[in-house]
Design a protein around this motif. Structure first.
Motif, PDB file in Angstrom:
ATOM      1  N   LYS A 257       0.820  -1.207   0.000  1.00 18.78           N
ATOM      2  CA  LYS A 257       0.000   0.000   0.000  1.00 18.78           C
ATOM      3  C   LYS A 257       0.858   1.263   0.000  1.00 18.78           C
ATOM      4  O   LYS A 257       0.575   2.225  -0.726  1.00 18.78           O
ATOM      5  N   LEU A 261       1.192   4.418  -2.613  1.00 19.93           N
ATOM      6  CA  LEU A 261       0.934   5.816  -2.257  1.00 19.93           C
ATOM      7  C   LEU A 261       2.010   6.757  -2.798  1.00 19.93           C
ATOM      8  O   LEU A 261       1.714   7.903  -3.157  1.00 19.93           O
ATOM      9  N   TRP A 303      -0.386  13.396   5.546  1.00 22.00           N
ATOM     10  CA  TRP A 303       0.098  12.025   5.615  1.00 22.00           C
ATOM     11  C   TRP A 303      -0.769  11.164   6.543  1.00 22.00           C
ATOM     12  O   TRP A 303      -1.035   9.999   6.245  1.00 22.00           O
ATOM     13  N   THR A 304      -1.232  11.739   7.637  1.00 21.00           N
ATOM     14  CA  THR A 304      -2.092  10.976   8.542  1.00 21.00           C
ATOM     15  C   THR A 304      -3.355  10.518   7.825  1.00 21.00           C
ATOM     16  O   THR A 304      -3.772   9.353   7.944  1.00 21.00           O
ATOM     17  N   ALA A 305      -3.952  11.409   7.068  1.00 18.36           N
ATOM     18  CA  ALA A 305      -5.176  11.055   6.333  1.00 18.36           C
ATOM     19  C   ALA A 305      -4.894   9.981   5.288  1.00 18.36           C
ATOM     20  O   ALA A 305      -5.655   9.012   5.154  1.00 18.36           O
ATOM     21  N   ARG A 306      -3.806  10.126   4.543  1.00 17.22           N
ATOM     22  CA  ARG A 306      -3.486   9.156   3.489  1.00 17.22           C
ATOM     23  C   ARG A 306      -3.153   7.781   4.071  1.00 17.22           C
ATOM     24  O   ARG A 306      -3.599   6.750   3.555  1.00 17.22           O
ATOM     25  N   ASN A 308      -4.042   6.570   7.046  1.00 12.71           N
ATOM     26  CA  ASN A 308      -5.244   5.979   7.648  1.00 12.71           C
ATOM     27  C   ASN A 308      -6.142   5.363   6.587  1.00 12.71           C
ATOM     28  O   ASN A 308      -6.683   4.271   6.765  1.00 12.71           O
ATOM     29  N   GLU A 309      -6.282   6.041   5.473  1.00  5.13           N
ATOM     30  CA  GLU A 309      -7.117   5.525   4.388  1.00  5.13           C
ATOM     31  C   GLU A 309      -6.536   4.228   3.822  1.00  5.13           C
ATOM     32  O   GLU A 309      -7.290   3.318   3.423  1.00  5.13           O
ATOM     33  N   ALA A 310      -5.205   4.120   3.826  1.00 10.40           N
ATOM     34  CA  ALA A 310      -4.538   2.920   3.308  1.00 10.40           C
ATOM     35  C   ALA A 310      -4.384   1.842   4.382  1.00 10.40           C
ATOM     36  O   ALA A 310      -3.801   0.792   4.111  1.00 10.40           O
ATOM     37  N   ASP A 311      -4.874   2.095   5.573  1.00  8.63           N
ATOM     38  CA  ASP A 311      -4.783   1.146   6.689  1.00  8.63           C
ATOM     39  C   ASP A 311      -3.337   0.844   7.057  1.00  8.63           C
ATOM     40  O   ASP A 311      -2.963  -0.292   7.355  1.00  8.63           O
TER      41      ASP A 311
END
Length: 399
Positions: A257, A261, A303-306, A308-311
């Motif tokens: 993942k 990204l 980066w936190t959002a990206r 988290n979305e990618a687990d």
């Protein structure tokens, strides 16, 4: 409701941090912990900041849910009062060297004769079975003996440093609470107590070697000591464009993942460094450097959002001040406002574990003033108020 250890009475002869932390863990779960202090009190009472003498901040955080009894155990009358308490106690905990306990007349054989069910738990530097027996021990010394500063140097490339926590004291305190409860369970089966030794050096050696024995696990050795993932310089909080972020990319899923990204998804199939966890561990510093370069390109929030979305696991990097404002800790009650009867408004650290049927007592009893409960504990032991007053006049206790 009463805590899980309701009915367990602990005579706590410990001071400073390791022992008091162990006994606070028991007190938090409902044990009646009687902290027995000399007339001068626990040394840590004097470490500030503090509002009143003898009530320093560190003391407040390792002595809640206890009762304080002052006894001068070097005086005949003080020792006699202590031995009276032993008659109805379940556990005696100490963290001075066994030779000093023997000089005081509080050795296991004597206490066992008074109360065969007593559990006598000693927390000290080194096992009495080895050549280091009797050596003085402090957290810094045990960290050094257990190779912690050496590991810090290997990981950072700098000078050896102690971990800026009382790592050995708290680790051994936790081990001691486990060992004491194991002895309590054994007593339910046998009807008799026992002596328990919890040495600092051996406990921390187990802690360190479990991860870092590595190749030396085998005979002959199959490689060097040290777990590479924990020792590379790039294992660190990663600078972002506006702060730092803690990221752990560990499994196949995480790496696939993450590489996607950053637009390098083909590396997961083509680069042999990503072929397995073993290969990744061998090249982990290079891979973590790749992560560090990517993190620097965007903000912590982005980066936190990206991630988290990618687990992909990530967490913000707190400092101590921001940790005190963490919304999760506040929501679960780990930081509580309490009113101390003498120290006023305090921020208290909560109890991390919880029970559905026997909840811990949490902060229902704040850390006691020196001798705050002397009169009531002596009364419970069968001494009259006049006898307690006489001990007070003799400077054996403080009421």
């Amino acid at each position: 409701m009463a805590g899980a250890l309701n009915g367990l009475r602990v005579l706590d002869l410990t001071s400073v941090l390791m022992g008091p932390f162990a006994t606070q863990l028991l007190a938090d779960m409902g044990a009646d912990v009687i902290k027995i202090e000399s007339p001068a009190g626990d040394t840590v009472r004097g470490i500030g900041p503090m509002r009143h003498a003898g009530m320093g901040s560190i003391f407040l955080h390792v002595n809640r849910n206890k009762r304080s009894l002052v006894l001068d155990l070097k005086k005949t009358e003080g020792l006699a009062a202590f031995l009276k308490l032993v008659e109805t106690a379940d556990v005696v905990v100490y963290n001075i060297r066994p030779q000093a306990m023997l000089r005081l007349g509080i050795d296991y054989e004597r206490l066992k004769a008074i109360n065969p069910r007593i559990i006598y738990a000693g927390l000290y530097g080194y096992s009495e079975k080895g050549p280091y027996a009797g050596k003085p021990a402090y957290d810094d010394l045990i960290q050094g003996a257990a190779a912690v500063p050496s590991l810090m140097s290997r990981a950072s490339g700098g000078e050896p440093r102690y971990v800026p926590l009382t790592l050995a004291d708290r680790t051994v305190g936790l081990m001691a609470s486990n060992a004491i409860l194991a002895a309590v369970i054994a007593r339910h089966q046998t009807g008799v107590g026992q002596a328990v030794e919890v040495p600092m050096f051996e406990t921390m050696a187990q802690y360190v070697l479990g991860e870092h024995m590595a190749g030396a696990t085998f005979e002959p050795p199959m490689g060097e000591t040290g777990y590479p993932r924990l020792l590379v310089q790039e294992r660190r909080p990663y600078p972002t464009s506006d702060g730092h972020l803690c990221v752990l990319i560990y499994t196949d899923h995480h790496w696939e993942k993450f590489l996607g990204l950053i637009g390098q998804g083909q590396l997961f199939e083509q680069d042999p460094r990503f072929a397995s966890i073993g290969a990744r561990t061998q090249h982990i510093n290079d891979l973590y450097r790749l992560v560090a370069q990517a993190m620097a390109t965007q903000s912590t929030e982005v980066w936190t959002a990206r991630l988290n979305e990618a687990d992909i696991p990530c967490m913000p990097m707190h400092d101590v001040d921001s940790l005190l404002q963490d919304p999760h800790l506040l929501a679960v009650g780990m930081l509580q406002d309490v009113q101390h009867p003498s120290e006023g408004h305090l921020r208290e650290i909560g109890v991390p574990v919880s029970f559905s049927g026997t909840p811990g007592l949490s902060v229902q009893k704040p850390a006691p003033r020196l001798g705050q409960h002397s009169a009531e504990v002596l009364r419970e032991a069968g001494l009259s108020d006049a006898q307690a007053q006489a001990l007070h006049k003799q400077c054996v206790t403080r009421i």
